[in-house]
Each structure stands twice: as structure tokens, then as C-alpha cells.
Design an enzyme around this catalytic site. Structure first.
Site, PDB file in Angstrom:
ATOM      1  N   TYR A   1       0.825  -1.216   0.000  1.00  0.00           N
ATOM      2  CA  TYR A   1       0.000   0.000   0.000  1.00  0.00           C
ATOM      3  C   TYR A   1       0.862   1.271   0.000  1.00  0.00           C
ATOM      4  CZ  TYR A   1      -4.266  -2.640   0.160  1.00  0.00           C
ATOM      5  OH  TYR A   1      -5.295  -3.487  -0.186  1.00  0.00           O
TER       6      TYR A   1
ATOM      7  N   CYS B   1      -6.477   3.588  12.843  1.00  0.00           N
ATOM      8  CA  CYS B   1      -5.811   2.920  13.961  1.00  0.00           C
ATOM      9  C   CYS B   1      -6.691   1.768  14.427  1.00  0.00           C
ATOM     10  CB  CYS B   1      -5.571   3.903  15.101  1.00  0.00           C
ATOM     11  SG  CYS B   1      -4.900   3.108  16.583  1.00  0.00           S
TER      12      CYS B   1
ATOM     13  N   HIS C   1     -15.008   0.658  -0.707  1.00  0.00           N
ATOM     14  CA  HIS C   1     -13.832  -0.143  -0.332  1.00  0.00           C
ATOM     15  C   HIS C   1     -12.740   0.708   0.310  1.00  0.00           C
ATOM     16  CE1 HIS C   1     -14.976  -3.600  -3.337  1.00  0.00           C
ATOM     17  NE2 HIS C   1     -15.717  -3.590  -2.238  1.00  0.00           N
TER      18      HIS C   1
ATOM     19  N   ALA D   1     -13.167   3.626 -21.075  1.00  0.00           N
ATOM     20  CA  ALA D   1     -14.021   4.530 -20.287  1.00  0.00           C
ATOM     21  C   ALA D   1     -13.936   5.971 -20.771  1.00  0.00           C
ATOM     22  CB  ALA D   1     -13.629   4.444 -18.808  1.00  0.00           C
TER      23      ALA D   1
ATOM     24  N   CYS E   1      -0.053   5.877  16.296  1.00  0.00           N
ATOM     25  CA  CYS E   1      -1.310   6.569  16.007  1.00  0.00           C
ATOM     26  C   CYS E   1      -1.229   7.998  16.541  1.00  0.00           C
ATOM     27  CB  CYS E   1      -2.457   5.818  16.674  1.00  0.00           C
ATOM     28  SG  CYS E   1      -4.019   6.730  16.613  1.00  0.00           S
TER      29      CYS E   1
ATOM     30  N   GLN F   1     -15.761   1.486  -6.008  1.00  0.00           N
ATOM     31  CA  GLN F   1     -14.958   0.460  -5.326  1.00  0.00           C
ATOM     32  C   GLN F   1     -13.505   0.914  -5.269  1.00  0.00           C
ATOM     33  OE1 GLN F   1     -16.268  -3.727  -6.838  1.00  0.00           O
ATOM     34  NE2 GLN F   1     -16.881  -2.281  -8.417  1.00  0.00           N
ATOM     35  N   ASN F   2     -13.208   2.027  -5.956  1.00  0.00           N
ATOM     36  CA  ASN F   2     -11.818   2.467  -6.063  1.00  0.00           C
ATOM     37  C   ASN F   2     -11.384   3.238  -4.827  1.00  0.00           C
ATOM     38  OD1 ASN F   2     -12.021   1.382  -8.577  1.00  0.00           O
ATOM     39  ND2 ASN F   2     -12.264   3.336  -9.641  1.00  0.00           N
TER      40      ASN F   2
ATOM     41  N   SER G   1     -15.331  -5.648 -13.128  1.00  0.00           N
ATOM     42  CA  SER G   1     -15.446  -6.991 -13.713  1.00  0.00           C
ATOM     43  C   SER G   1     -16.612  -7.776 -13.132  1.00  0.00           C
ATOM     44  CB  SER G   1     -14.143  -7.759 -13.481  1.00  0.00           C
ATOM     45  OG  SER G   1     -13.936  -7.929 -12.086  1.00  0.00           O
TER      46      SER G   1
ATOM     47  N   ASP H   1      -8.736   5.336  -5.013  1.00  0.00           N
ATOM     48  CA  ASP H   1      -8.089   6.586  -5.430  1.00  0.00           C
ATOM     49  C   ASP H   1      -9.044   7.762  -5.197  1.00  0.00           C
ATOM     50  OD1 ASP H   1      -9.817   7.101  -7.815  1.00  0.00           O
ATOM     51  OD2 ASP H   1      -8.836   5.340  -8.672  1.00  0.00           O
TER      52      ASP H   1
HETATM   53  C1  BJW Z   1     -11.812  -1.051 -18.391  1.00  0.00           C
HETATM   54  C2  BJW Z   1     -10.663  -0.395 -18.856  1.00  0.00           C
HETATM   55  C3  BJW Z   1     -10.858   0.853 -19.470  1.00  0.00           C
HETATM   56  C4  BJW Z   1     -10.047  -2.238 -18.001  1.00  0.00           C
HETATM   57  N1  BJW Z   1     -12.092   1.361 -19.578  1.00  0.00           N
HETATM   58  N2  BJW Z   1     -13.028  -0.540 -18.519  1.00  0.00           N
HETATM   59  C5  BJW Z   1     -18.333 -16.628  -2.550  1.00  0.00           C
HETATM   60  C6  BJW Z   1     -19.416 -16.174  -3.286  1.00  0.00           C
HETATM   61  C7  BJW Z   1     -19.827 -14.837  -3.216  1.00  0.00           C
HETATM   62  C8  BJW Z   1     -19.149 -13.936  -2.401  1.00  0.00           C
HETATM   63  C9  BJW Z   1     -18.083 -14.406  -1.671  1.00  0.00           C
HETATM   64  C10 BJW Z   1     -17.681 -15.726  -1.731  1.00  0.00           C
HETATM   65  N3  BJW Z   1     -16.604 -15.885  -0.934  1.00  0.00           N
HETATM   66  C11 BJW Z   1     -16.316 -14.683  -0.360  1.00  0.00           C
HETATM   67  C12 BJW Z   1     -17.218 -13.770  -0.804  1.00  0.00           C
HETATM   68  C13 BJW Z   1     -17.273 -12.333  -0.438  1.00  0.00           C
HETATM   69  C14 BJW Z   1     -16.120 -11.564  -1.047  1.00  0.00           C
HETATM   70  C15 BJW Z   1     -16.117 -11.794  -2.554  1.00  0.00           C
HETATM   71  O1  BJW Z   1     -16.837 -11.169  -3.303  1.00  0.00           O
HETATM   72  N4  BJW Z   1     -15.276 -12.693  -3.045  1.00  0.00           N
HETATM   73  C16 BJW Z   1     -15.257 -13.004  -4.472  1.00  0.00           C
HETATM   74  C17 BJW Z   1     -13.858 -12.846  -5.000  1.00  0.00           C
HETATM   75  C18 BJW Z   1     -15.850 -14.367  -4.657  1.00  0.00           C
HETATM   76  N5  BJW Z   1     -16.354 -10.173  -0.739  1.00  0.00           N
HETATM   77  C19 BJW Z   1     -15.935  -9.622   0.393  1.00  0.00           C
HETATM   78  O2  BJW Z   1     -15.280 -10.247   1.204  1.00  0.00           O
HETATM   79  C20 BJW Z   1     -16.379  -8.208   0.657  1.00  0.00           C
HETATM   80  N6  BJW Z   1     -17.002  -8.152   1.928  1.00  0.00           N
HETATM   81  C21 BJW Z   1     -18.137  -8.809   2.187  1.00  0.00           C
HETATM   82  O3  BJW Z   1     -18.692  -9.532   1.374  1.00  0.00           O
HETATM   83  O4  BJW Z   1     -18.628  -8.597   3.460  1.00  0.00           O
HETATM   84  C22 BJW Z   1     -19.819  -9.310   3.856  1.00  0.00           C
HETATM   85  C23 BJW Z   1     -21.078  -8.698   3.338  1.00  0.00           C
HETATM   86  C24 BJW Z   1     -22.179  -9.511   3.104  1.00  0.00           C
HETATM   87  C25 BJW Z   1     -23.378  -8.948   2.649  1.00  0.00           C
HETATM   88  C26 BJW Z   1     -23.470  -7.589   2.474  1.00  0.00           C
HETATM   89  C27 BJW Z   1     -22.380  -6.807   2.720  1.00  0.00           C
HETATM   90  C28 BJW Z   1     -21.186  -7.359   3.152  1.00  0.00           C
HETATM   91  C29 BJW Z   1     -15.206  -7.264   0.674  1.00  0.00           C
HETATM   92  C30 BJW Z   1     -14.566  -7.143  -0.673  1.00  0.00           C
HETATM   93  C31 BJW Z   1     -13.320  -6.262  -0.572  1.00  0.00           C
HETATM   94  C32 BJW Z   1     -12.591  -6.119  -1.909  1.00  0.00           C
HETATM   95  N7  BJW Z   1     -11.361  -5.452  -1.689  1.00  0.00           N
HETATM   96  C33 BJW Z   1     -10.563  -5.082  -2.855  1.00  0.00           C
HETATM   97  C34 BJW Z   1      -9.254  -4.400  -2.349  1.00  0.00           C
HETATM   98  C35 BJW Z   1      -9.603  -2.978  -1.852  1.00  0.00           C
HETATM   99  C36 BJW Z   1      -8.397  -2.192  -1.495  1.00  0.00           C
HETATM  100  C37 BJW Z   1      -7.422  -2.063  -2.624  1.00  0.00           C
HETATM  101  O5  BJW Z   1      -7.707  -1.429  -3.649  1.00  0.00           O
HETATM  102  O6  BJW Z   1      -6.334  -2.600  -2.484  1.00  0.00           O
HETATM  103  O7  BJW Z   1     -11.287  -4.184  -3.695  1.00  0.00           O
HETATM  104  S1  BJW Z   1     -10.219  -6.446  -3.953  1.00  0.00           S
HETATM  105  C38 BJW Z   1     -10.355  -5.539  -5.444  1.00  0.00           C
HETATM  106  O8  BJW Z   1     -11.495  -6.003  -6.223  1.00  0.00           O
HETATM  107  C39 BJW Z   1     -10.688  -4.101  -5.011  1.00  0.00           C
HETATM  108  C40 BJW Z   1     -11.705  -3.720  -6.029  1.00  0.00           C
HETATM  109  O9  BJW Z   1     -12.466  -2.621  -5.556  1.00  0.00           O
HETATM  110  C41 BJW Z   1     -12.489  -4.974  -6.235  1.00  0.00           C
HETATM  111  C42 BJW Z   1     -13.259  -5.018  -7.524  1.00  0.00           C
HETATM  112  O10 BJW Z   1     -12.410  -4.984  -8.637  1.00  0.00           O
HETATM  113  P1  BJW Z   1     -12.817  -4.181  -9.945  1.00  0.00           P
HETATM  114  O11 BJW Z   1     -12.879  -2.742  -9.646  1.00  0.00           O
HETATM  115  O12 BJW Z   1     -14.020  -4.792 -10.550  1.00  0.00           O
HETATM  116  O13 BJW Z   1     -11.522  -4.390 -10.875  1.00  0.00           O
HETATM  117  P2  BJW Z   1     -11.214  -5.604 -11.870  1.00  0.00           P
HETATM  118  O14 BJW Z   1      -9.762  -5.530 -12.168  1.00  0.00           O
HETATM  119  O15 BJW Z   1     -11.744  -6.872 -11.390  1.00  0.00           O
HETATM  120  O16 BJW Z   1     -12.039  -5.219 -13.182  1.00  0.00           O
HETATM  121  C43 BJW Z   1     -11.695  -4.088 -13.978  1.00  0.00           C
HETATM  122  C44 BJW Z   1     -12.664  -4.004 -15.154  1.00  0.00           C
HETATM  123  O17 BJW Z   1     -12.365  -2.822 -15.887  1.00  0.00           O
HETATM  124  C45 BJW Z   1     -12.533  -5.180 -16.133  1.00  0.00           C
HETATM  125  O18 BJW Z   1     -13.837  -5.680 -16.465  1.00  0.00           O
HETATM  126  C46 BJW Z   1     -11.870  -4.575 -17.370  1.00  0.00           C
HETATM  127  O19 BJW Z   1     -12.316  -5.128 -18.590  1.00  0.00           O
HETATM  128  C47 BJW Z   1     -12.323  -3.140 -17.265  1.00  0.00           C
HETATM  129  N8  BJW Z   1     -11.384  -2.164 -17.885  1.00  0.00           N
HETATM  130  N9  BJW Z   1      -9.592  -1.112 -18.631  1.00  0.00           N
HETATM  131  C48 BJW Z   1     -13.170   0.704 -19.140  1.00  0.00           C
HETATM  132  N10 BJW Z   1      -9.827   1.610 -19.998  1.00  0.00           N
END
Ligand code: BJW
Length: 241
Positions: free
Chosen positions: A58, A121, A113, A225, A140, A95-96, A182, A98
Site C-alpha cells: 500500500y 488505527c 472499499h 471509459a 497513532c 470500489q476504487n 469486472s 483513489d
Molecule cells: C476497463 C478499462 C478501461 C479495463 N475502460 N473498462 C463466494 C461467493 C460470493 C461472495 C463471496 C464468496 N466468498 C467470499 C465472498 C465475499 C467476497 C467476494 O466477493 N469474493 C469473491 C472474490 C468471490 N467479498 C468480500 O469479502 C467483501 N465483503 C463482504 O462480502 O462482506 C460481507 C457482506 C455480506 C453482505 C453484504 C455486505 C457485506 C469485501 C470485498 C473487498 C474487496 N477489496 C478489494 C481491495 C480494496 C483495497 C485495494 O484497492 O487494495 O477491492 S479487492 C479488489 O477487487 C478491489 C476492487 O475494488 C475490487 C473489484 O475490482 P474491480 O474494480 O471490478 O476491478 P477488476 O480488475 O476486477 O475489473 C476491472 C474491469 O475494468 C474489467 O472488467 C476490465 O475489462 C475493465 N477495464 N480497462 C473501461 N480503460
């Protein structure tokens, strides 16, 4: 487009909207998860196992984010303009971690996120703006205890922020737009279903390629985008949806 020019809008954004600003996505071939193991750097268990490795990951991303050439792009600015010009509520749920939506002019914004430029802390819960590196000795500024600081971000297994406010907004939206995500990560990946079933919203996906949930959307536009988002916003403001 059918011509409706009112109603609340909820916009979900993901890493794809910031890609053309110079920030990595996660799951693309050159994305962050091709370079590091997500279990090591994006879970509470990974942080307990090796906190310094997580801080290094990070710290690097926090420094990158603050470089002068990382700027909001035309897609971020288009969403800022939409919020300013649309007659009803426009909420961006990103979800970003930034700060490019803020730079693009979005004010009604939820970082579900967390935020890279904040730290928390674990001992006293204090959250504050943070631009410097953190390490396992960092104290802290609030409670003075060392070793409990962490990035203010949401890892797998942790609850995203402001879920109640998001659900409320989804249940009252007429239009749901998903941009640059995604559709792999829940609960965000479930928002399109929530918008359809709780609000009967019109749904639109703007992405580089079809997401996991692409077939759920009523309308889809694929491309970078910076091209598809401004064009969609222009059309929405001129002709409705
Ligand atoms: C373009 C482009 C261009 C490229 N123009 N487009 C089994 C089944 C279902 C759920 C679960 C399960 N086991 C566990 C879970 C839950 C789990 C989960 O979902 N896991 C899955 C992997 C299965 N989720 C969690 O644990 C979450 N918490 C939770 O569920 O709590 C309980 C709850 C229950 C009920 C209600 C509420 C809560 C927490 C998830 C935390 C995710 N954290 C991260 C890191 C954050 C910090 C950091 O940035 O370091 O978040 S992981 C990472 O993925 C980050 C992102 O925000 C997140 C999503 O990714 P994103 O943004 O979609 O990026 P990509 O790379 O996947 O996609 C990019 C897209 O852009 C692509 O489609 C490209 O094509 C496109 N693209 N260039 C336009 N120029």
C-alpha cells in the site's frame, strides 16, 4: 434511449474507470493480482501474517497515486458534469480507493472499499487523512499507540462501508450504471440485481468487455471509459434514457 430525463441515478465504478489515468486494474492480464497474491495483501489474515509486506504494497500504491501525472480522466469529469446537470440525485458508489472521482467533480460519492489517502488505527478506531508511508512501528497520532495503523481500505472478509446508504439509494433509483468493474467482487457485483428487483431500474453497463453479470444489464456499451462514458453522459443529458 426512451427519453426519460429525470429520476435518481446510482453509478457503480471499478478499477477500469481509472485505468486510463495510469492506475492498474486488479484482474486484467497485467493487473495487480497478476503481480501479488491477493490472499497475502488484501485479507486481514495476510495482514496478521506479514503486516510489513502489506504496508509495503500500500505504501507503493499510495506514492504512485500522489504522482503529478495521475489525474482524473474524461470519464471521471463526465460523471462530475452529470451530477451537476441532472435534475435529480446522482450517487457515485466507487470500489476504487483513489481520489479521482473527487477531482472529476463528483460530490455525492461513497468509497465503499475505503480510501488510499486515509489510515485507521486498529486500537482506537481513529481515521485520518494520510499521505506518508506506514510501517509496523508507526504510532497513532490520536492514541499514541504504535503498531496499530493500517490503510483505511476494505479487504476480503471485511464489511464494505456505508452499505445501508447504498441499499437505500439502490431501492430508490430509476437508472443504475456500472462502469469499469469486472463484477467478480460482492456485494458490489449484486447491486445490478438489487436495482432491478427493488427499484425496477433501467440498467446500463459501460466497460471494456462484458463483465461477469453482463447479461443482467438492459443496455451495454463496450470500449475504453474515456470514450464511452463521456459519450453516454452527453446522450443521457440530451436525450434521457
Ligand atoms: C476497463 C478499462 C478501461 C479495463 N475502460 N473498462 C463466494 C461467493 C460470493 C461472495 C463471496 C464468496 N466468498 C467470499 C465472498 C465475499 C467476497 C467476494 O466477493 N469474493 C469473491 C472474490 C468471490 N467479498 C468480500 O469479502 C467483501 N465483503 C463482504 O462480502 O462482506 C460481507 C457482506 C455480506 C453482505 C453484504 C455486505 C457485506 C469485501 C470485498 C473487498 C474487496 N477489496 C478489494 C481491495 C480494496 C483495497 C485495494 O484497492 O487494495 O477491492 S479487492 C479488489 O477487487 C478491489 C476492487 O475494488 C475490487 C473489484 O475490482 P474491480 O474494480 O471490478 O476491478 P477488476 O480488475 O476486477 O475489473 C476491472 C474491469 O475494468 C474489467 O472488467 C476490465 O475489462 C475493465 N477495464 N480497462 C473501461 N480503460
Amino acid at each position: 434511449m426512451a427519453g426519460r430525463r429525470a429520476g435518481n441515478i446510482v453509478i457503480l465504478t471499478g478499477a477500469g474507470i481509472s485505468k486510463e489515468s495510469g492506475l492498474d486494474t486488479f484482474r486484467d492480464a497485467d493487473g495487480l493480482w497478476s503481480k501479488v497474491n491477493l490472499e497475502d495483501v488484501a485479507t486481514p489474515e495476510g495482514f496478521i501474517r506479514n503486516p510489513q509486506m502489506v504496508h509495503d504494497f500500500y505504501n507503493h500504491r499510495r506514492r504512485e497515486l500522489q504522482k503529478d501525472d495521475i489525474r482524473a480522466n474524461a470519464a471521471h469529469h463526465a460523471l462530475g458534469r452529470l451530477e451537476a446537470e441532472w435534475p435529480d440525485d446522482v450517487l457515485v458508489v466507487t470500489q476504487n480507493i483513489d481520489a479521482l472521482h473527487e477531482e472529476g467533480g463528483s460530490e455525492n460519492l461513497i468509497h465503499m472499499h475505503g480510501e488510499m489517502l486515509k489510515a485507521r488505527c486498529d486500537r482506537c478506531g481513529n481515521v485520518r487523512c494520510w499521505v506518508d508511508d506506514i510501517d509496523i512501528e508507526t504510532a497513532c497520532p490520536e492514541c499514541a499507540v504504535a503498531g496499530g495503523m493500517r490503510p483505511h481500505v476494505v479487504w476480503f472478509g471485511e464489511m464494505p462501508f456505508e452499505m445501508e446508504r447504498i441499499s437505500q439509494a439502490l431501492s430508490q433509483c430509476s437508472l443504475f450504471i456500472s462502469i469499469g468493474t469486472s463484477g467478480n467482487v460482492y456485494p458490489a457485483a449484486g447491486f445490478v440485481r438489487e436495482a432491478i428487483f427493488s427499484a425496477k431500474a433501467h440498467t446500463v453497463e459501460l466497460n471494456m468487455e462484458p463483465s461477469e453479470g453482463a447479461t443482467l444489464f438492459a443496455e451495454t456499451v463496450y470500449g475504453p471509459a474515456t470514450a464511452v462514458v463521456p459519450a453516454y453522459v452527453d446522450r443521457l443529458l440530451a436525450e434521457g434514457y
